[in-house]
Design a protein around this motif. Sequence first.
Motif, PDB file in Angstrom:
ATOM      1  N   SER A   1     -71.222  -1.643  19.590  1.00  0.00           N
ATOM      2  CA  SER A   1     -70.158  -2.574  19.976  1.00  0.00           C
ATOM      3  C   SER A   1     -69.329  -2.931  18.742  1.00  0.00           C
TER       4      SER A   1
ATOM      5  N   GLY B   1     -68.084   1.419  21.001  1.00  0.00           N
ATOM      6  CA  GLY B   1     -67.392   2.011  19.861  1.00  0.00           C
ATOM      7  C   GLY B   1     -68.203   3.146  19.265  1.00  0.00           C
TER       8      GLY B   1
ATOM      9  N   LYS C   1     -60.533  -9.059  18.780  1.00  0.00           N
ATOM     10  CA  LYS C   1     -60.731  -8.060  19.823  1.00  0.00           C
ATOM     11  C   LYS C   1     -62.206  -7.665  19.861  1.00  0.00           C
ATOM     12  N   SER C   2     -62.670  -7.290  21.047  1.00  0.00           N
ATOM     13  CA  SER C   2     -64.048  -6.810  21.213  1.00  0.00           C
ATOM     14  C   SER C   2     -64.040  -5.551  22.064  1.00  0.00           C
ATOM     15  N   PHE C   3     -64.858  -4.605  21.659  1.00  0.00           N
ATOM     16  CA  PHE C   3     -65.017  -3.353  22.396  1.00  0.00           C
ATOM     17  C   PHE C   3     -66.506  -3.077  22.528  1.00  0.00           C
ATOM     18  N   GLU C   4     -66.957  -2.839  23.739  1.00  0.00           N
ATOM     19  CA  GLU C   4     -68.389  -2.632  23.983  1.00  0.00           C
ATOM     20  C   GLU C   4     -68.896  -1.288  23.466  1.00  0.00           C
TER      21      GLU C   4
END
Length: 95
Positions: free
Chosen positions: A35, A31, A26-29
């Motif tokens: 990122s 946080g 998963k990736s979240f820009e």
Amino acid sequence: MDKIKNIDWFKNEIANNLKGYELIYKSFEDGDFGSLNQVEFNSEKISGNIDFWGLGWLGIFVWDSIEEQELLNILLEPHQNEEKEKALKKMQELL
């Protein structure tokens, strides 16, 4: 010199050794610490995740599903390189 520990390191050095685990990336820009690239790992016995933050923070959580207990839960700051190495080694031993 030690390799930088990030999502690519995980994919190249750890993922291939995790037989019997489901891996979810998963990736979240945006946080808390920049990122976030997260790997969730799940097997019948062990589950958890590892968080690679853009600002250098590292989070590791490992759960024993059979014993229903936490095995590792740590959040390390960018400058804690020695502690990161120890935590990653401990995680690998648990998996």
